[in-house]
Design a protein around this motif. Sequence first.
Motif, mmCIF file in Angstrom:
data_model
loop_
_atom_site.group_PDB
_atom_site.id
_atom_site.type_symbol
_atom_site.label_atom_id
_atom_site.label_comp_id
_atom_site.label_asym_id
_atom_site.label_seq_id
_atom_site.Cartn_x
_atom_site.Cartn_y
_atom_site.Cartn_z
ATOM 1 N N SER A 136 9.761 78.119 45.299
ATOM 2 C CA SER A 136 8.540 78.220 44.494
ATOM 3 C C SER A 136 7.665 76.995 44.721
ATOM 4 O O SER A 136 8.089 75.996 45.309
ATOM 5 C CB SER A 136 8.887 78.323 43.010
ATOM 6 O OG SER A 136 9.457 77.106 42.546
ATOM 7 N N GLU A 137 6.442 77.079 44.203
ATOM 8 C CA GLU A 137 5.551 75.924 44.268
ATOM 9 C C GLU A 137 6.112 74.769 43.434
ATOM 10 O O GLU A 137 5.969 73.602 43.797
ATOM 11 C CB GLU A 137 4.157 76.299 43.775
ATOM 12 C CG GLU A 137 3.153 75.144 43.832
ATOM 13 C CD GLU A 137 3.011 74.543 45.232
ATOM 14 O OE1 GLU A 137 2.815 73.307 45.323
ATOM 15 O OE2 GLU A 137 3.090 75.297 46.223
ATOM 16 N N SER A 139 9.164 74.087 43.208
ATOM 17 C CA SER A 139 10.165 73.464 44.081
ATOM 18 C C SER A 139 9.526 72.347 44.895
ATOM 19 O O SER A 139 10.104 71.264 45.050
ATOM 20 C CB SER A 139 10.770 74.507 45.040
ATOM 21 O OG SER A 139 11.427 75.538 44.351
#
Length: 254
Positions: A136-137, A139
């Motif tokens: 994910s962003e 992350s």
Amino acid sequence: MTGSSPPGGFRTIAIFVLGAALLGFAGGWAWQATGAGRGATEAIVRNYILDHPEVLPEAMQRLQEREIAYRIAPLRAALETPYPGAVLGNPGGSVVLVEFADYACPFCRQSVGDVEALIAENADLKVVLREDPVLSEQSYEAARMALAAADQGRFRAFHKAMYAQDGISAQTIEAAAREAGLDLARARADIAAGKYDPELENNRQLAGAMGFSGTPSWVIGDQGFSGAVGKEALADAIEKARSAKAGGRDGKTS
């Protein structure tokens, strides 16, 4: 006799030829090893496998181990050289465990305790954390903050605090950074300047070169594998790498 242990020499030849066939080289040197022509060699291998199917898992495992070792060899220095400060355990340790991890990955979170226990039990263990955000962003944001923490000498504290958070979001990333004692203004400025993006891209390329598609993924010695494999499997890999290094083989598998 079917099902009995095959003679060592013939078993070696059979696995050798099987491995060559699986890799696509049987048309050349493989049948020369047996002294037979291609047709005769194929018949020998086919009959042998039918009589001794138990060699297939062993042969495939050996092939996979060798493929991984071949992939690691030219990448070893890049894999084992951490982003400055992004290390757990003994920074000067002689046994190096590389972990590709994503703070949003539940299996990485599951492995935290295993790694901490292994560090406590192995004084010579150096754990190189390669931030590999793939989920994910958030992350990516957590990975960038982790590298900012490494720059500030607070990597271990942030790493521990981030995995202790209830999920991953802008709020939990900031909370972990504050708990770890980061200078947030400095960290945000470095992140905004794109300071850590080359490192993240480098880690993604290394993971790709290793054939890793998810996290956690691990490299130690000439061994590489993925998943939350558990403490016992990691401990076994550490011992194999240590023994190989002591034998002067730099972690190479047989």
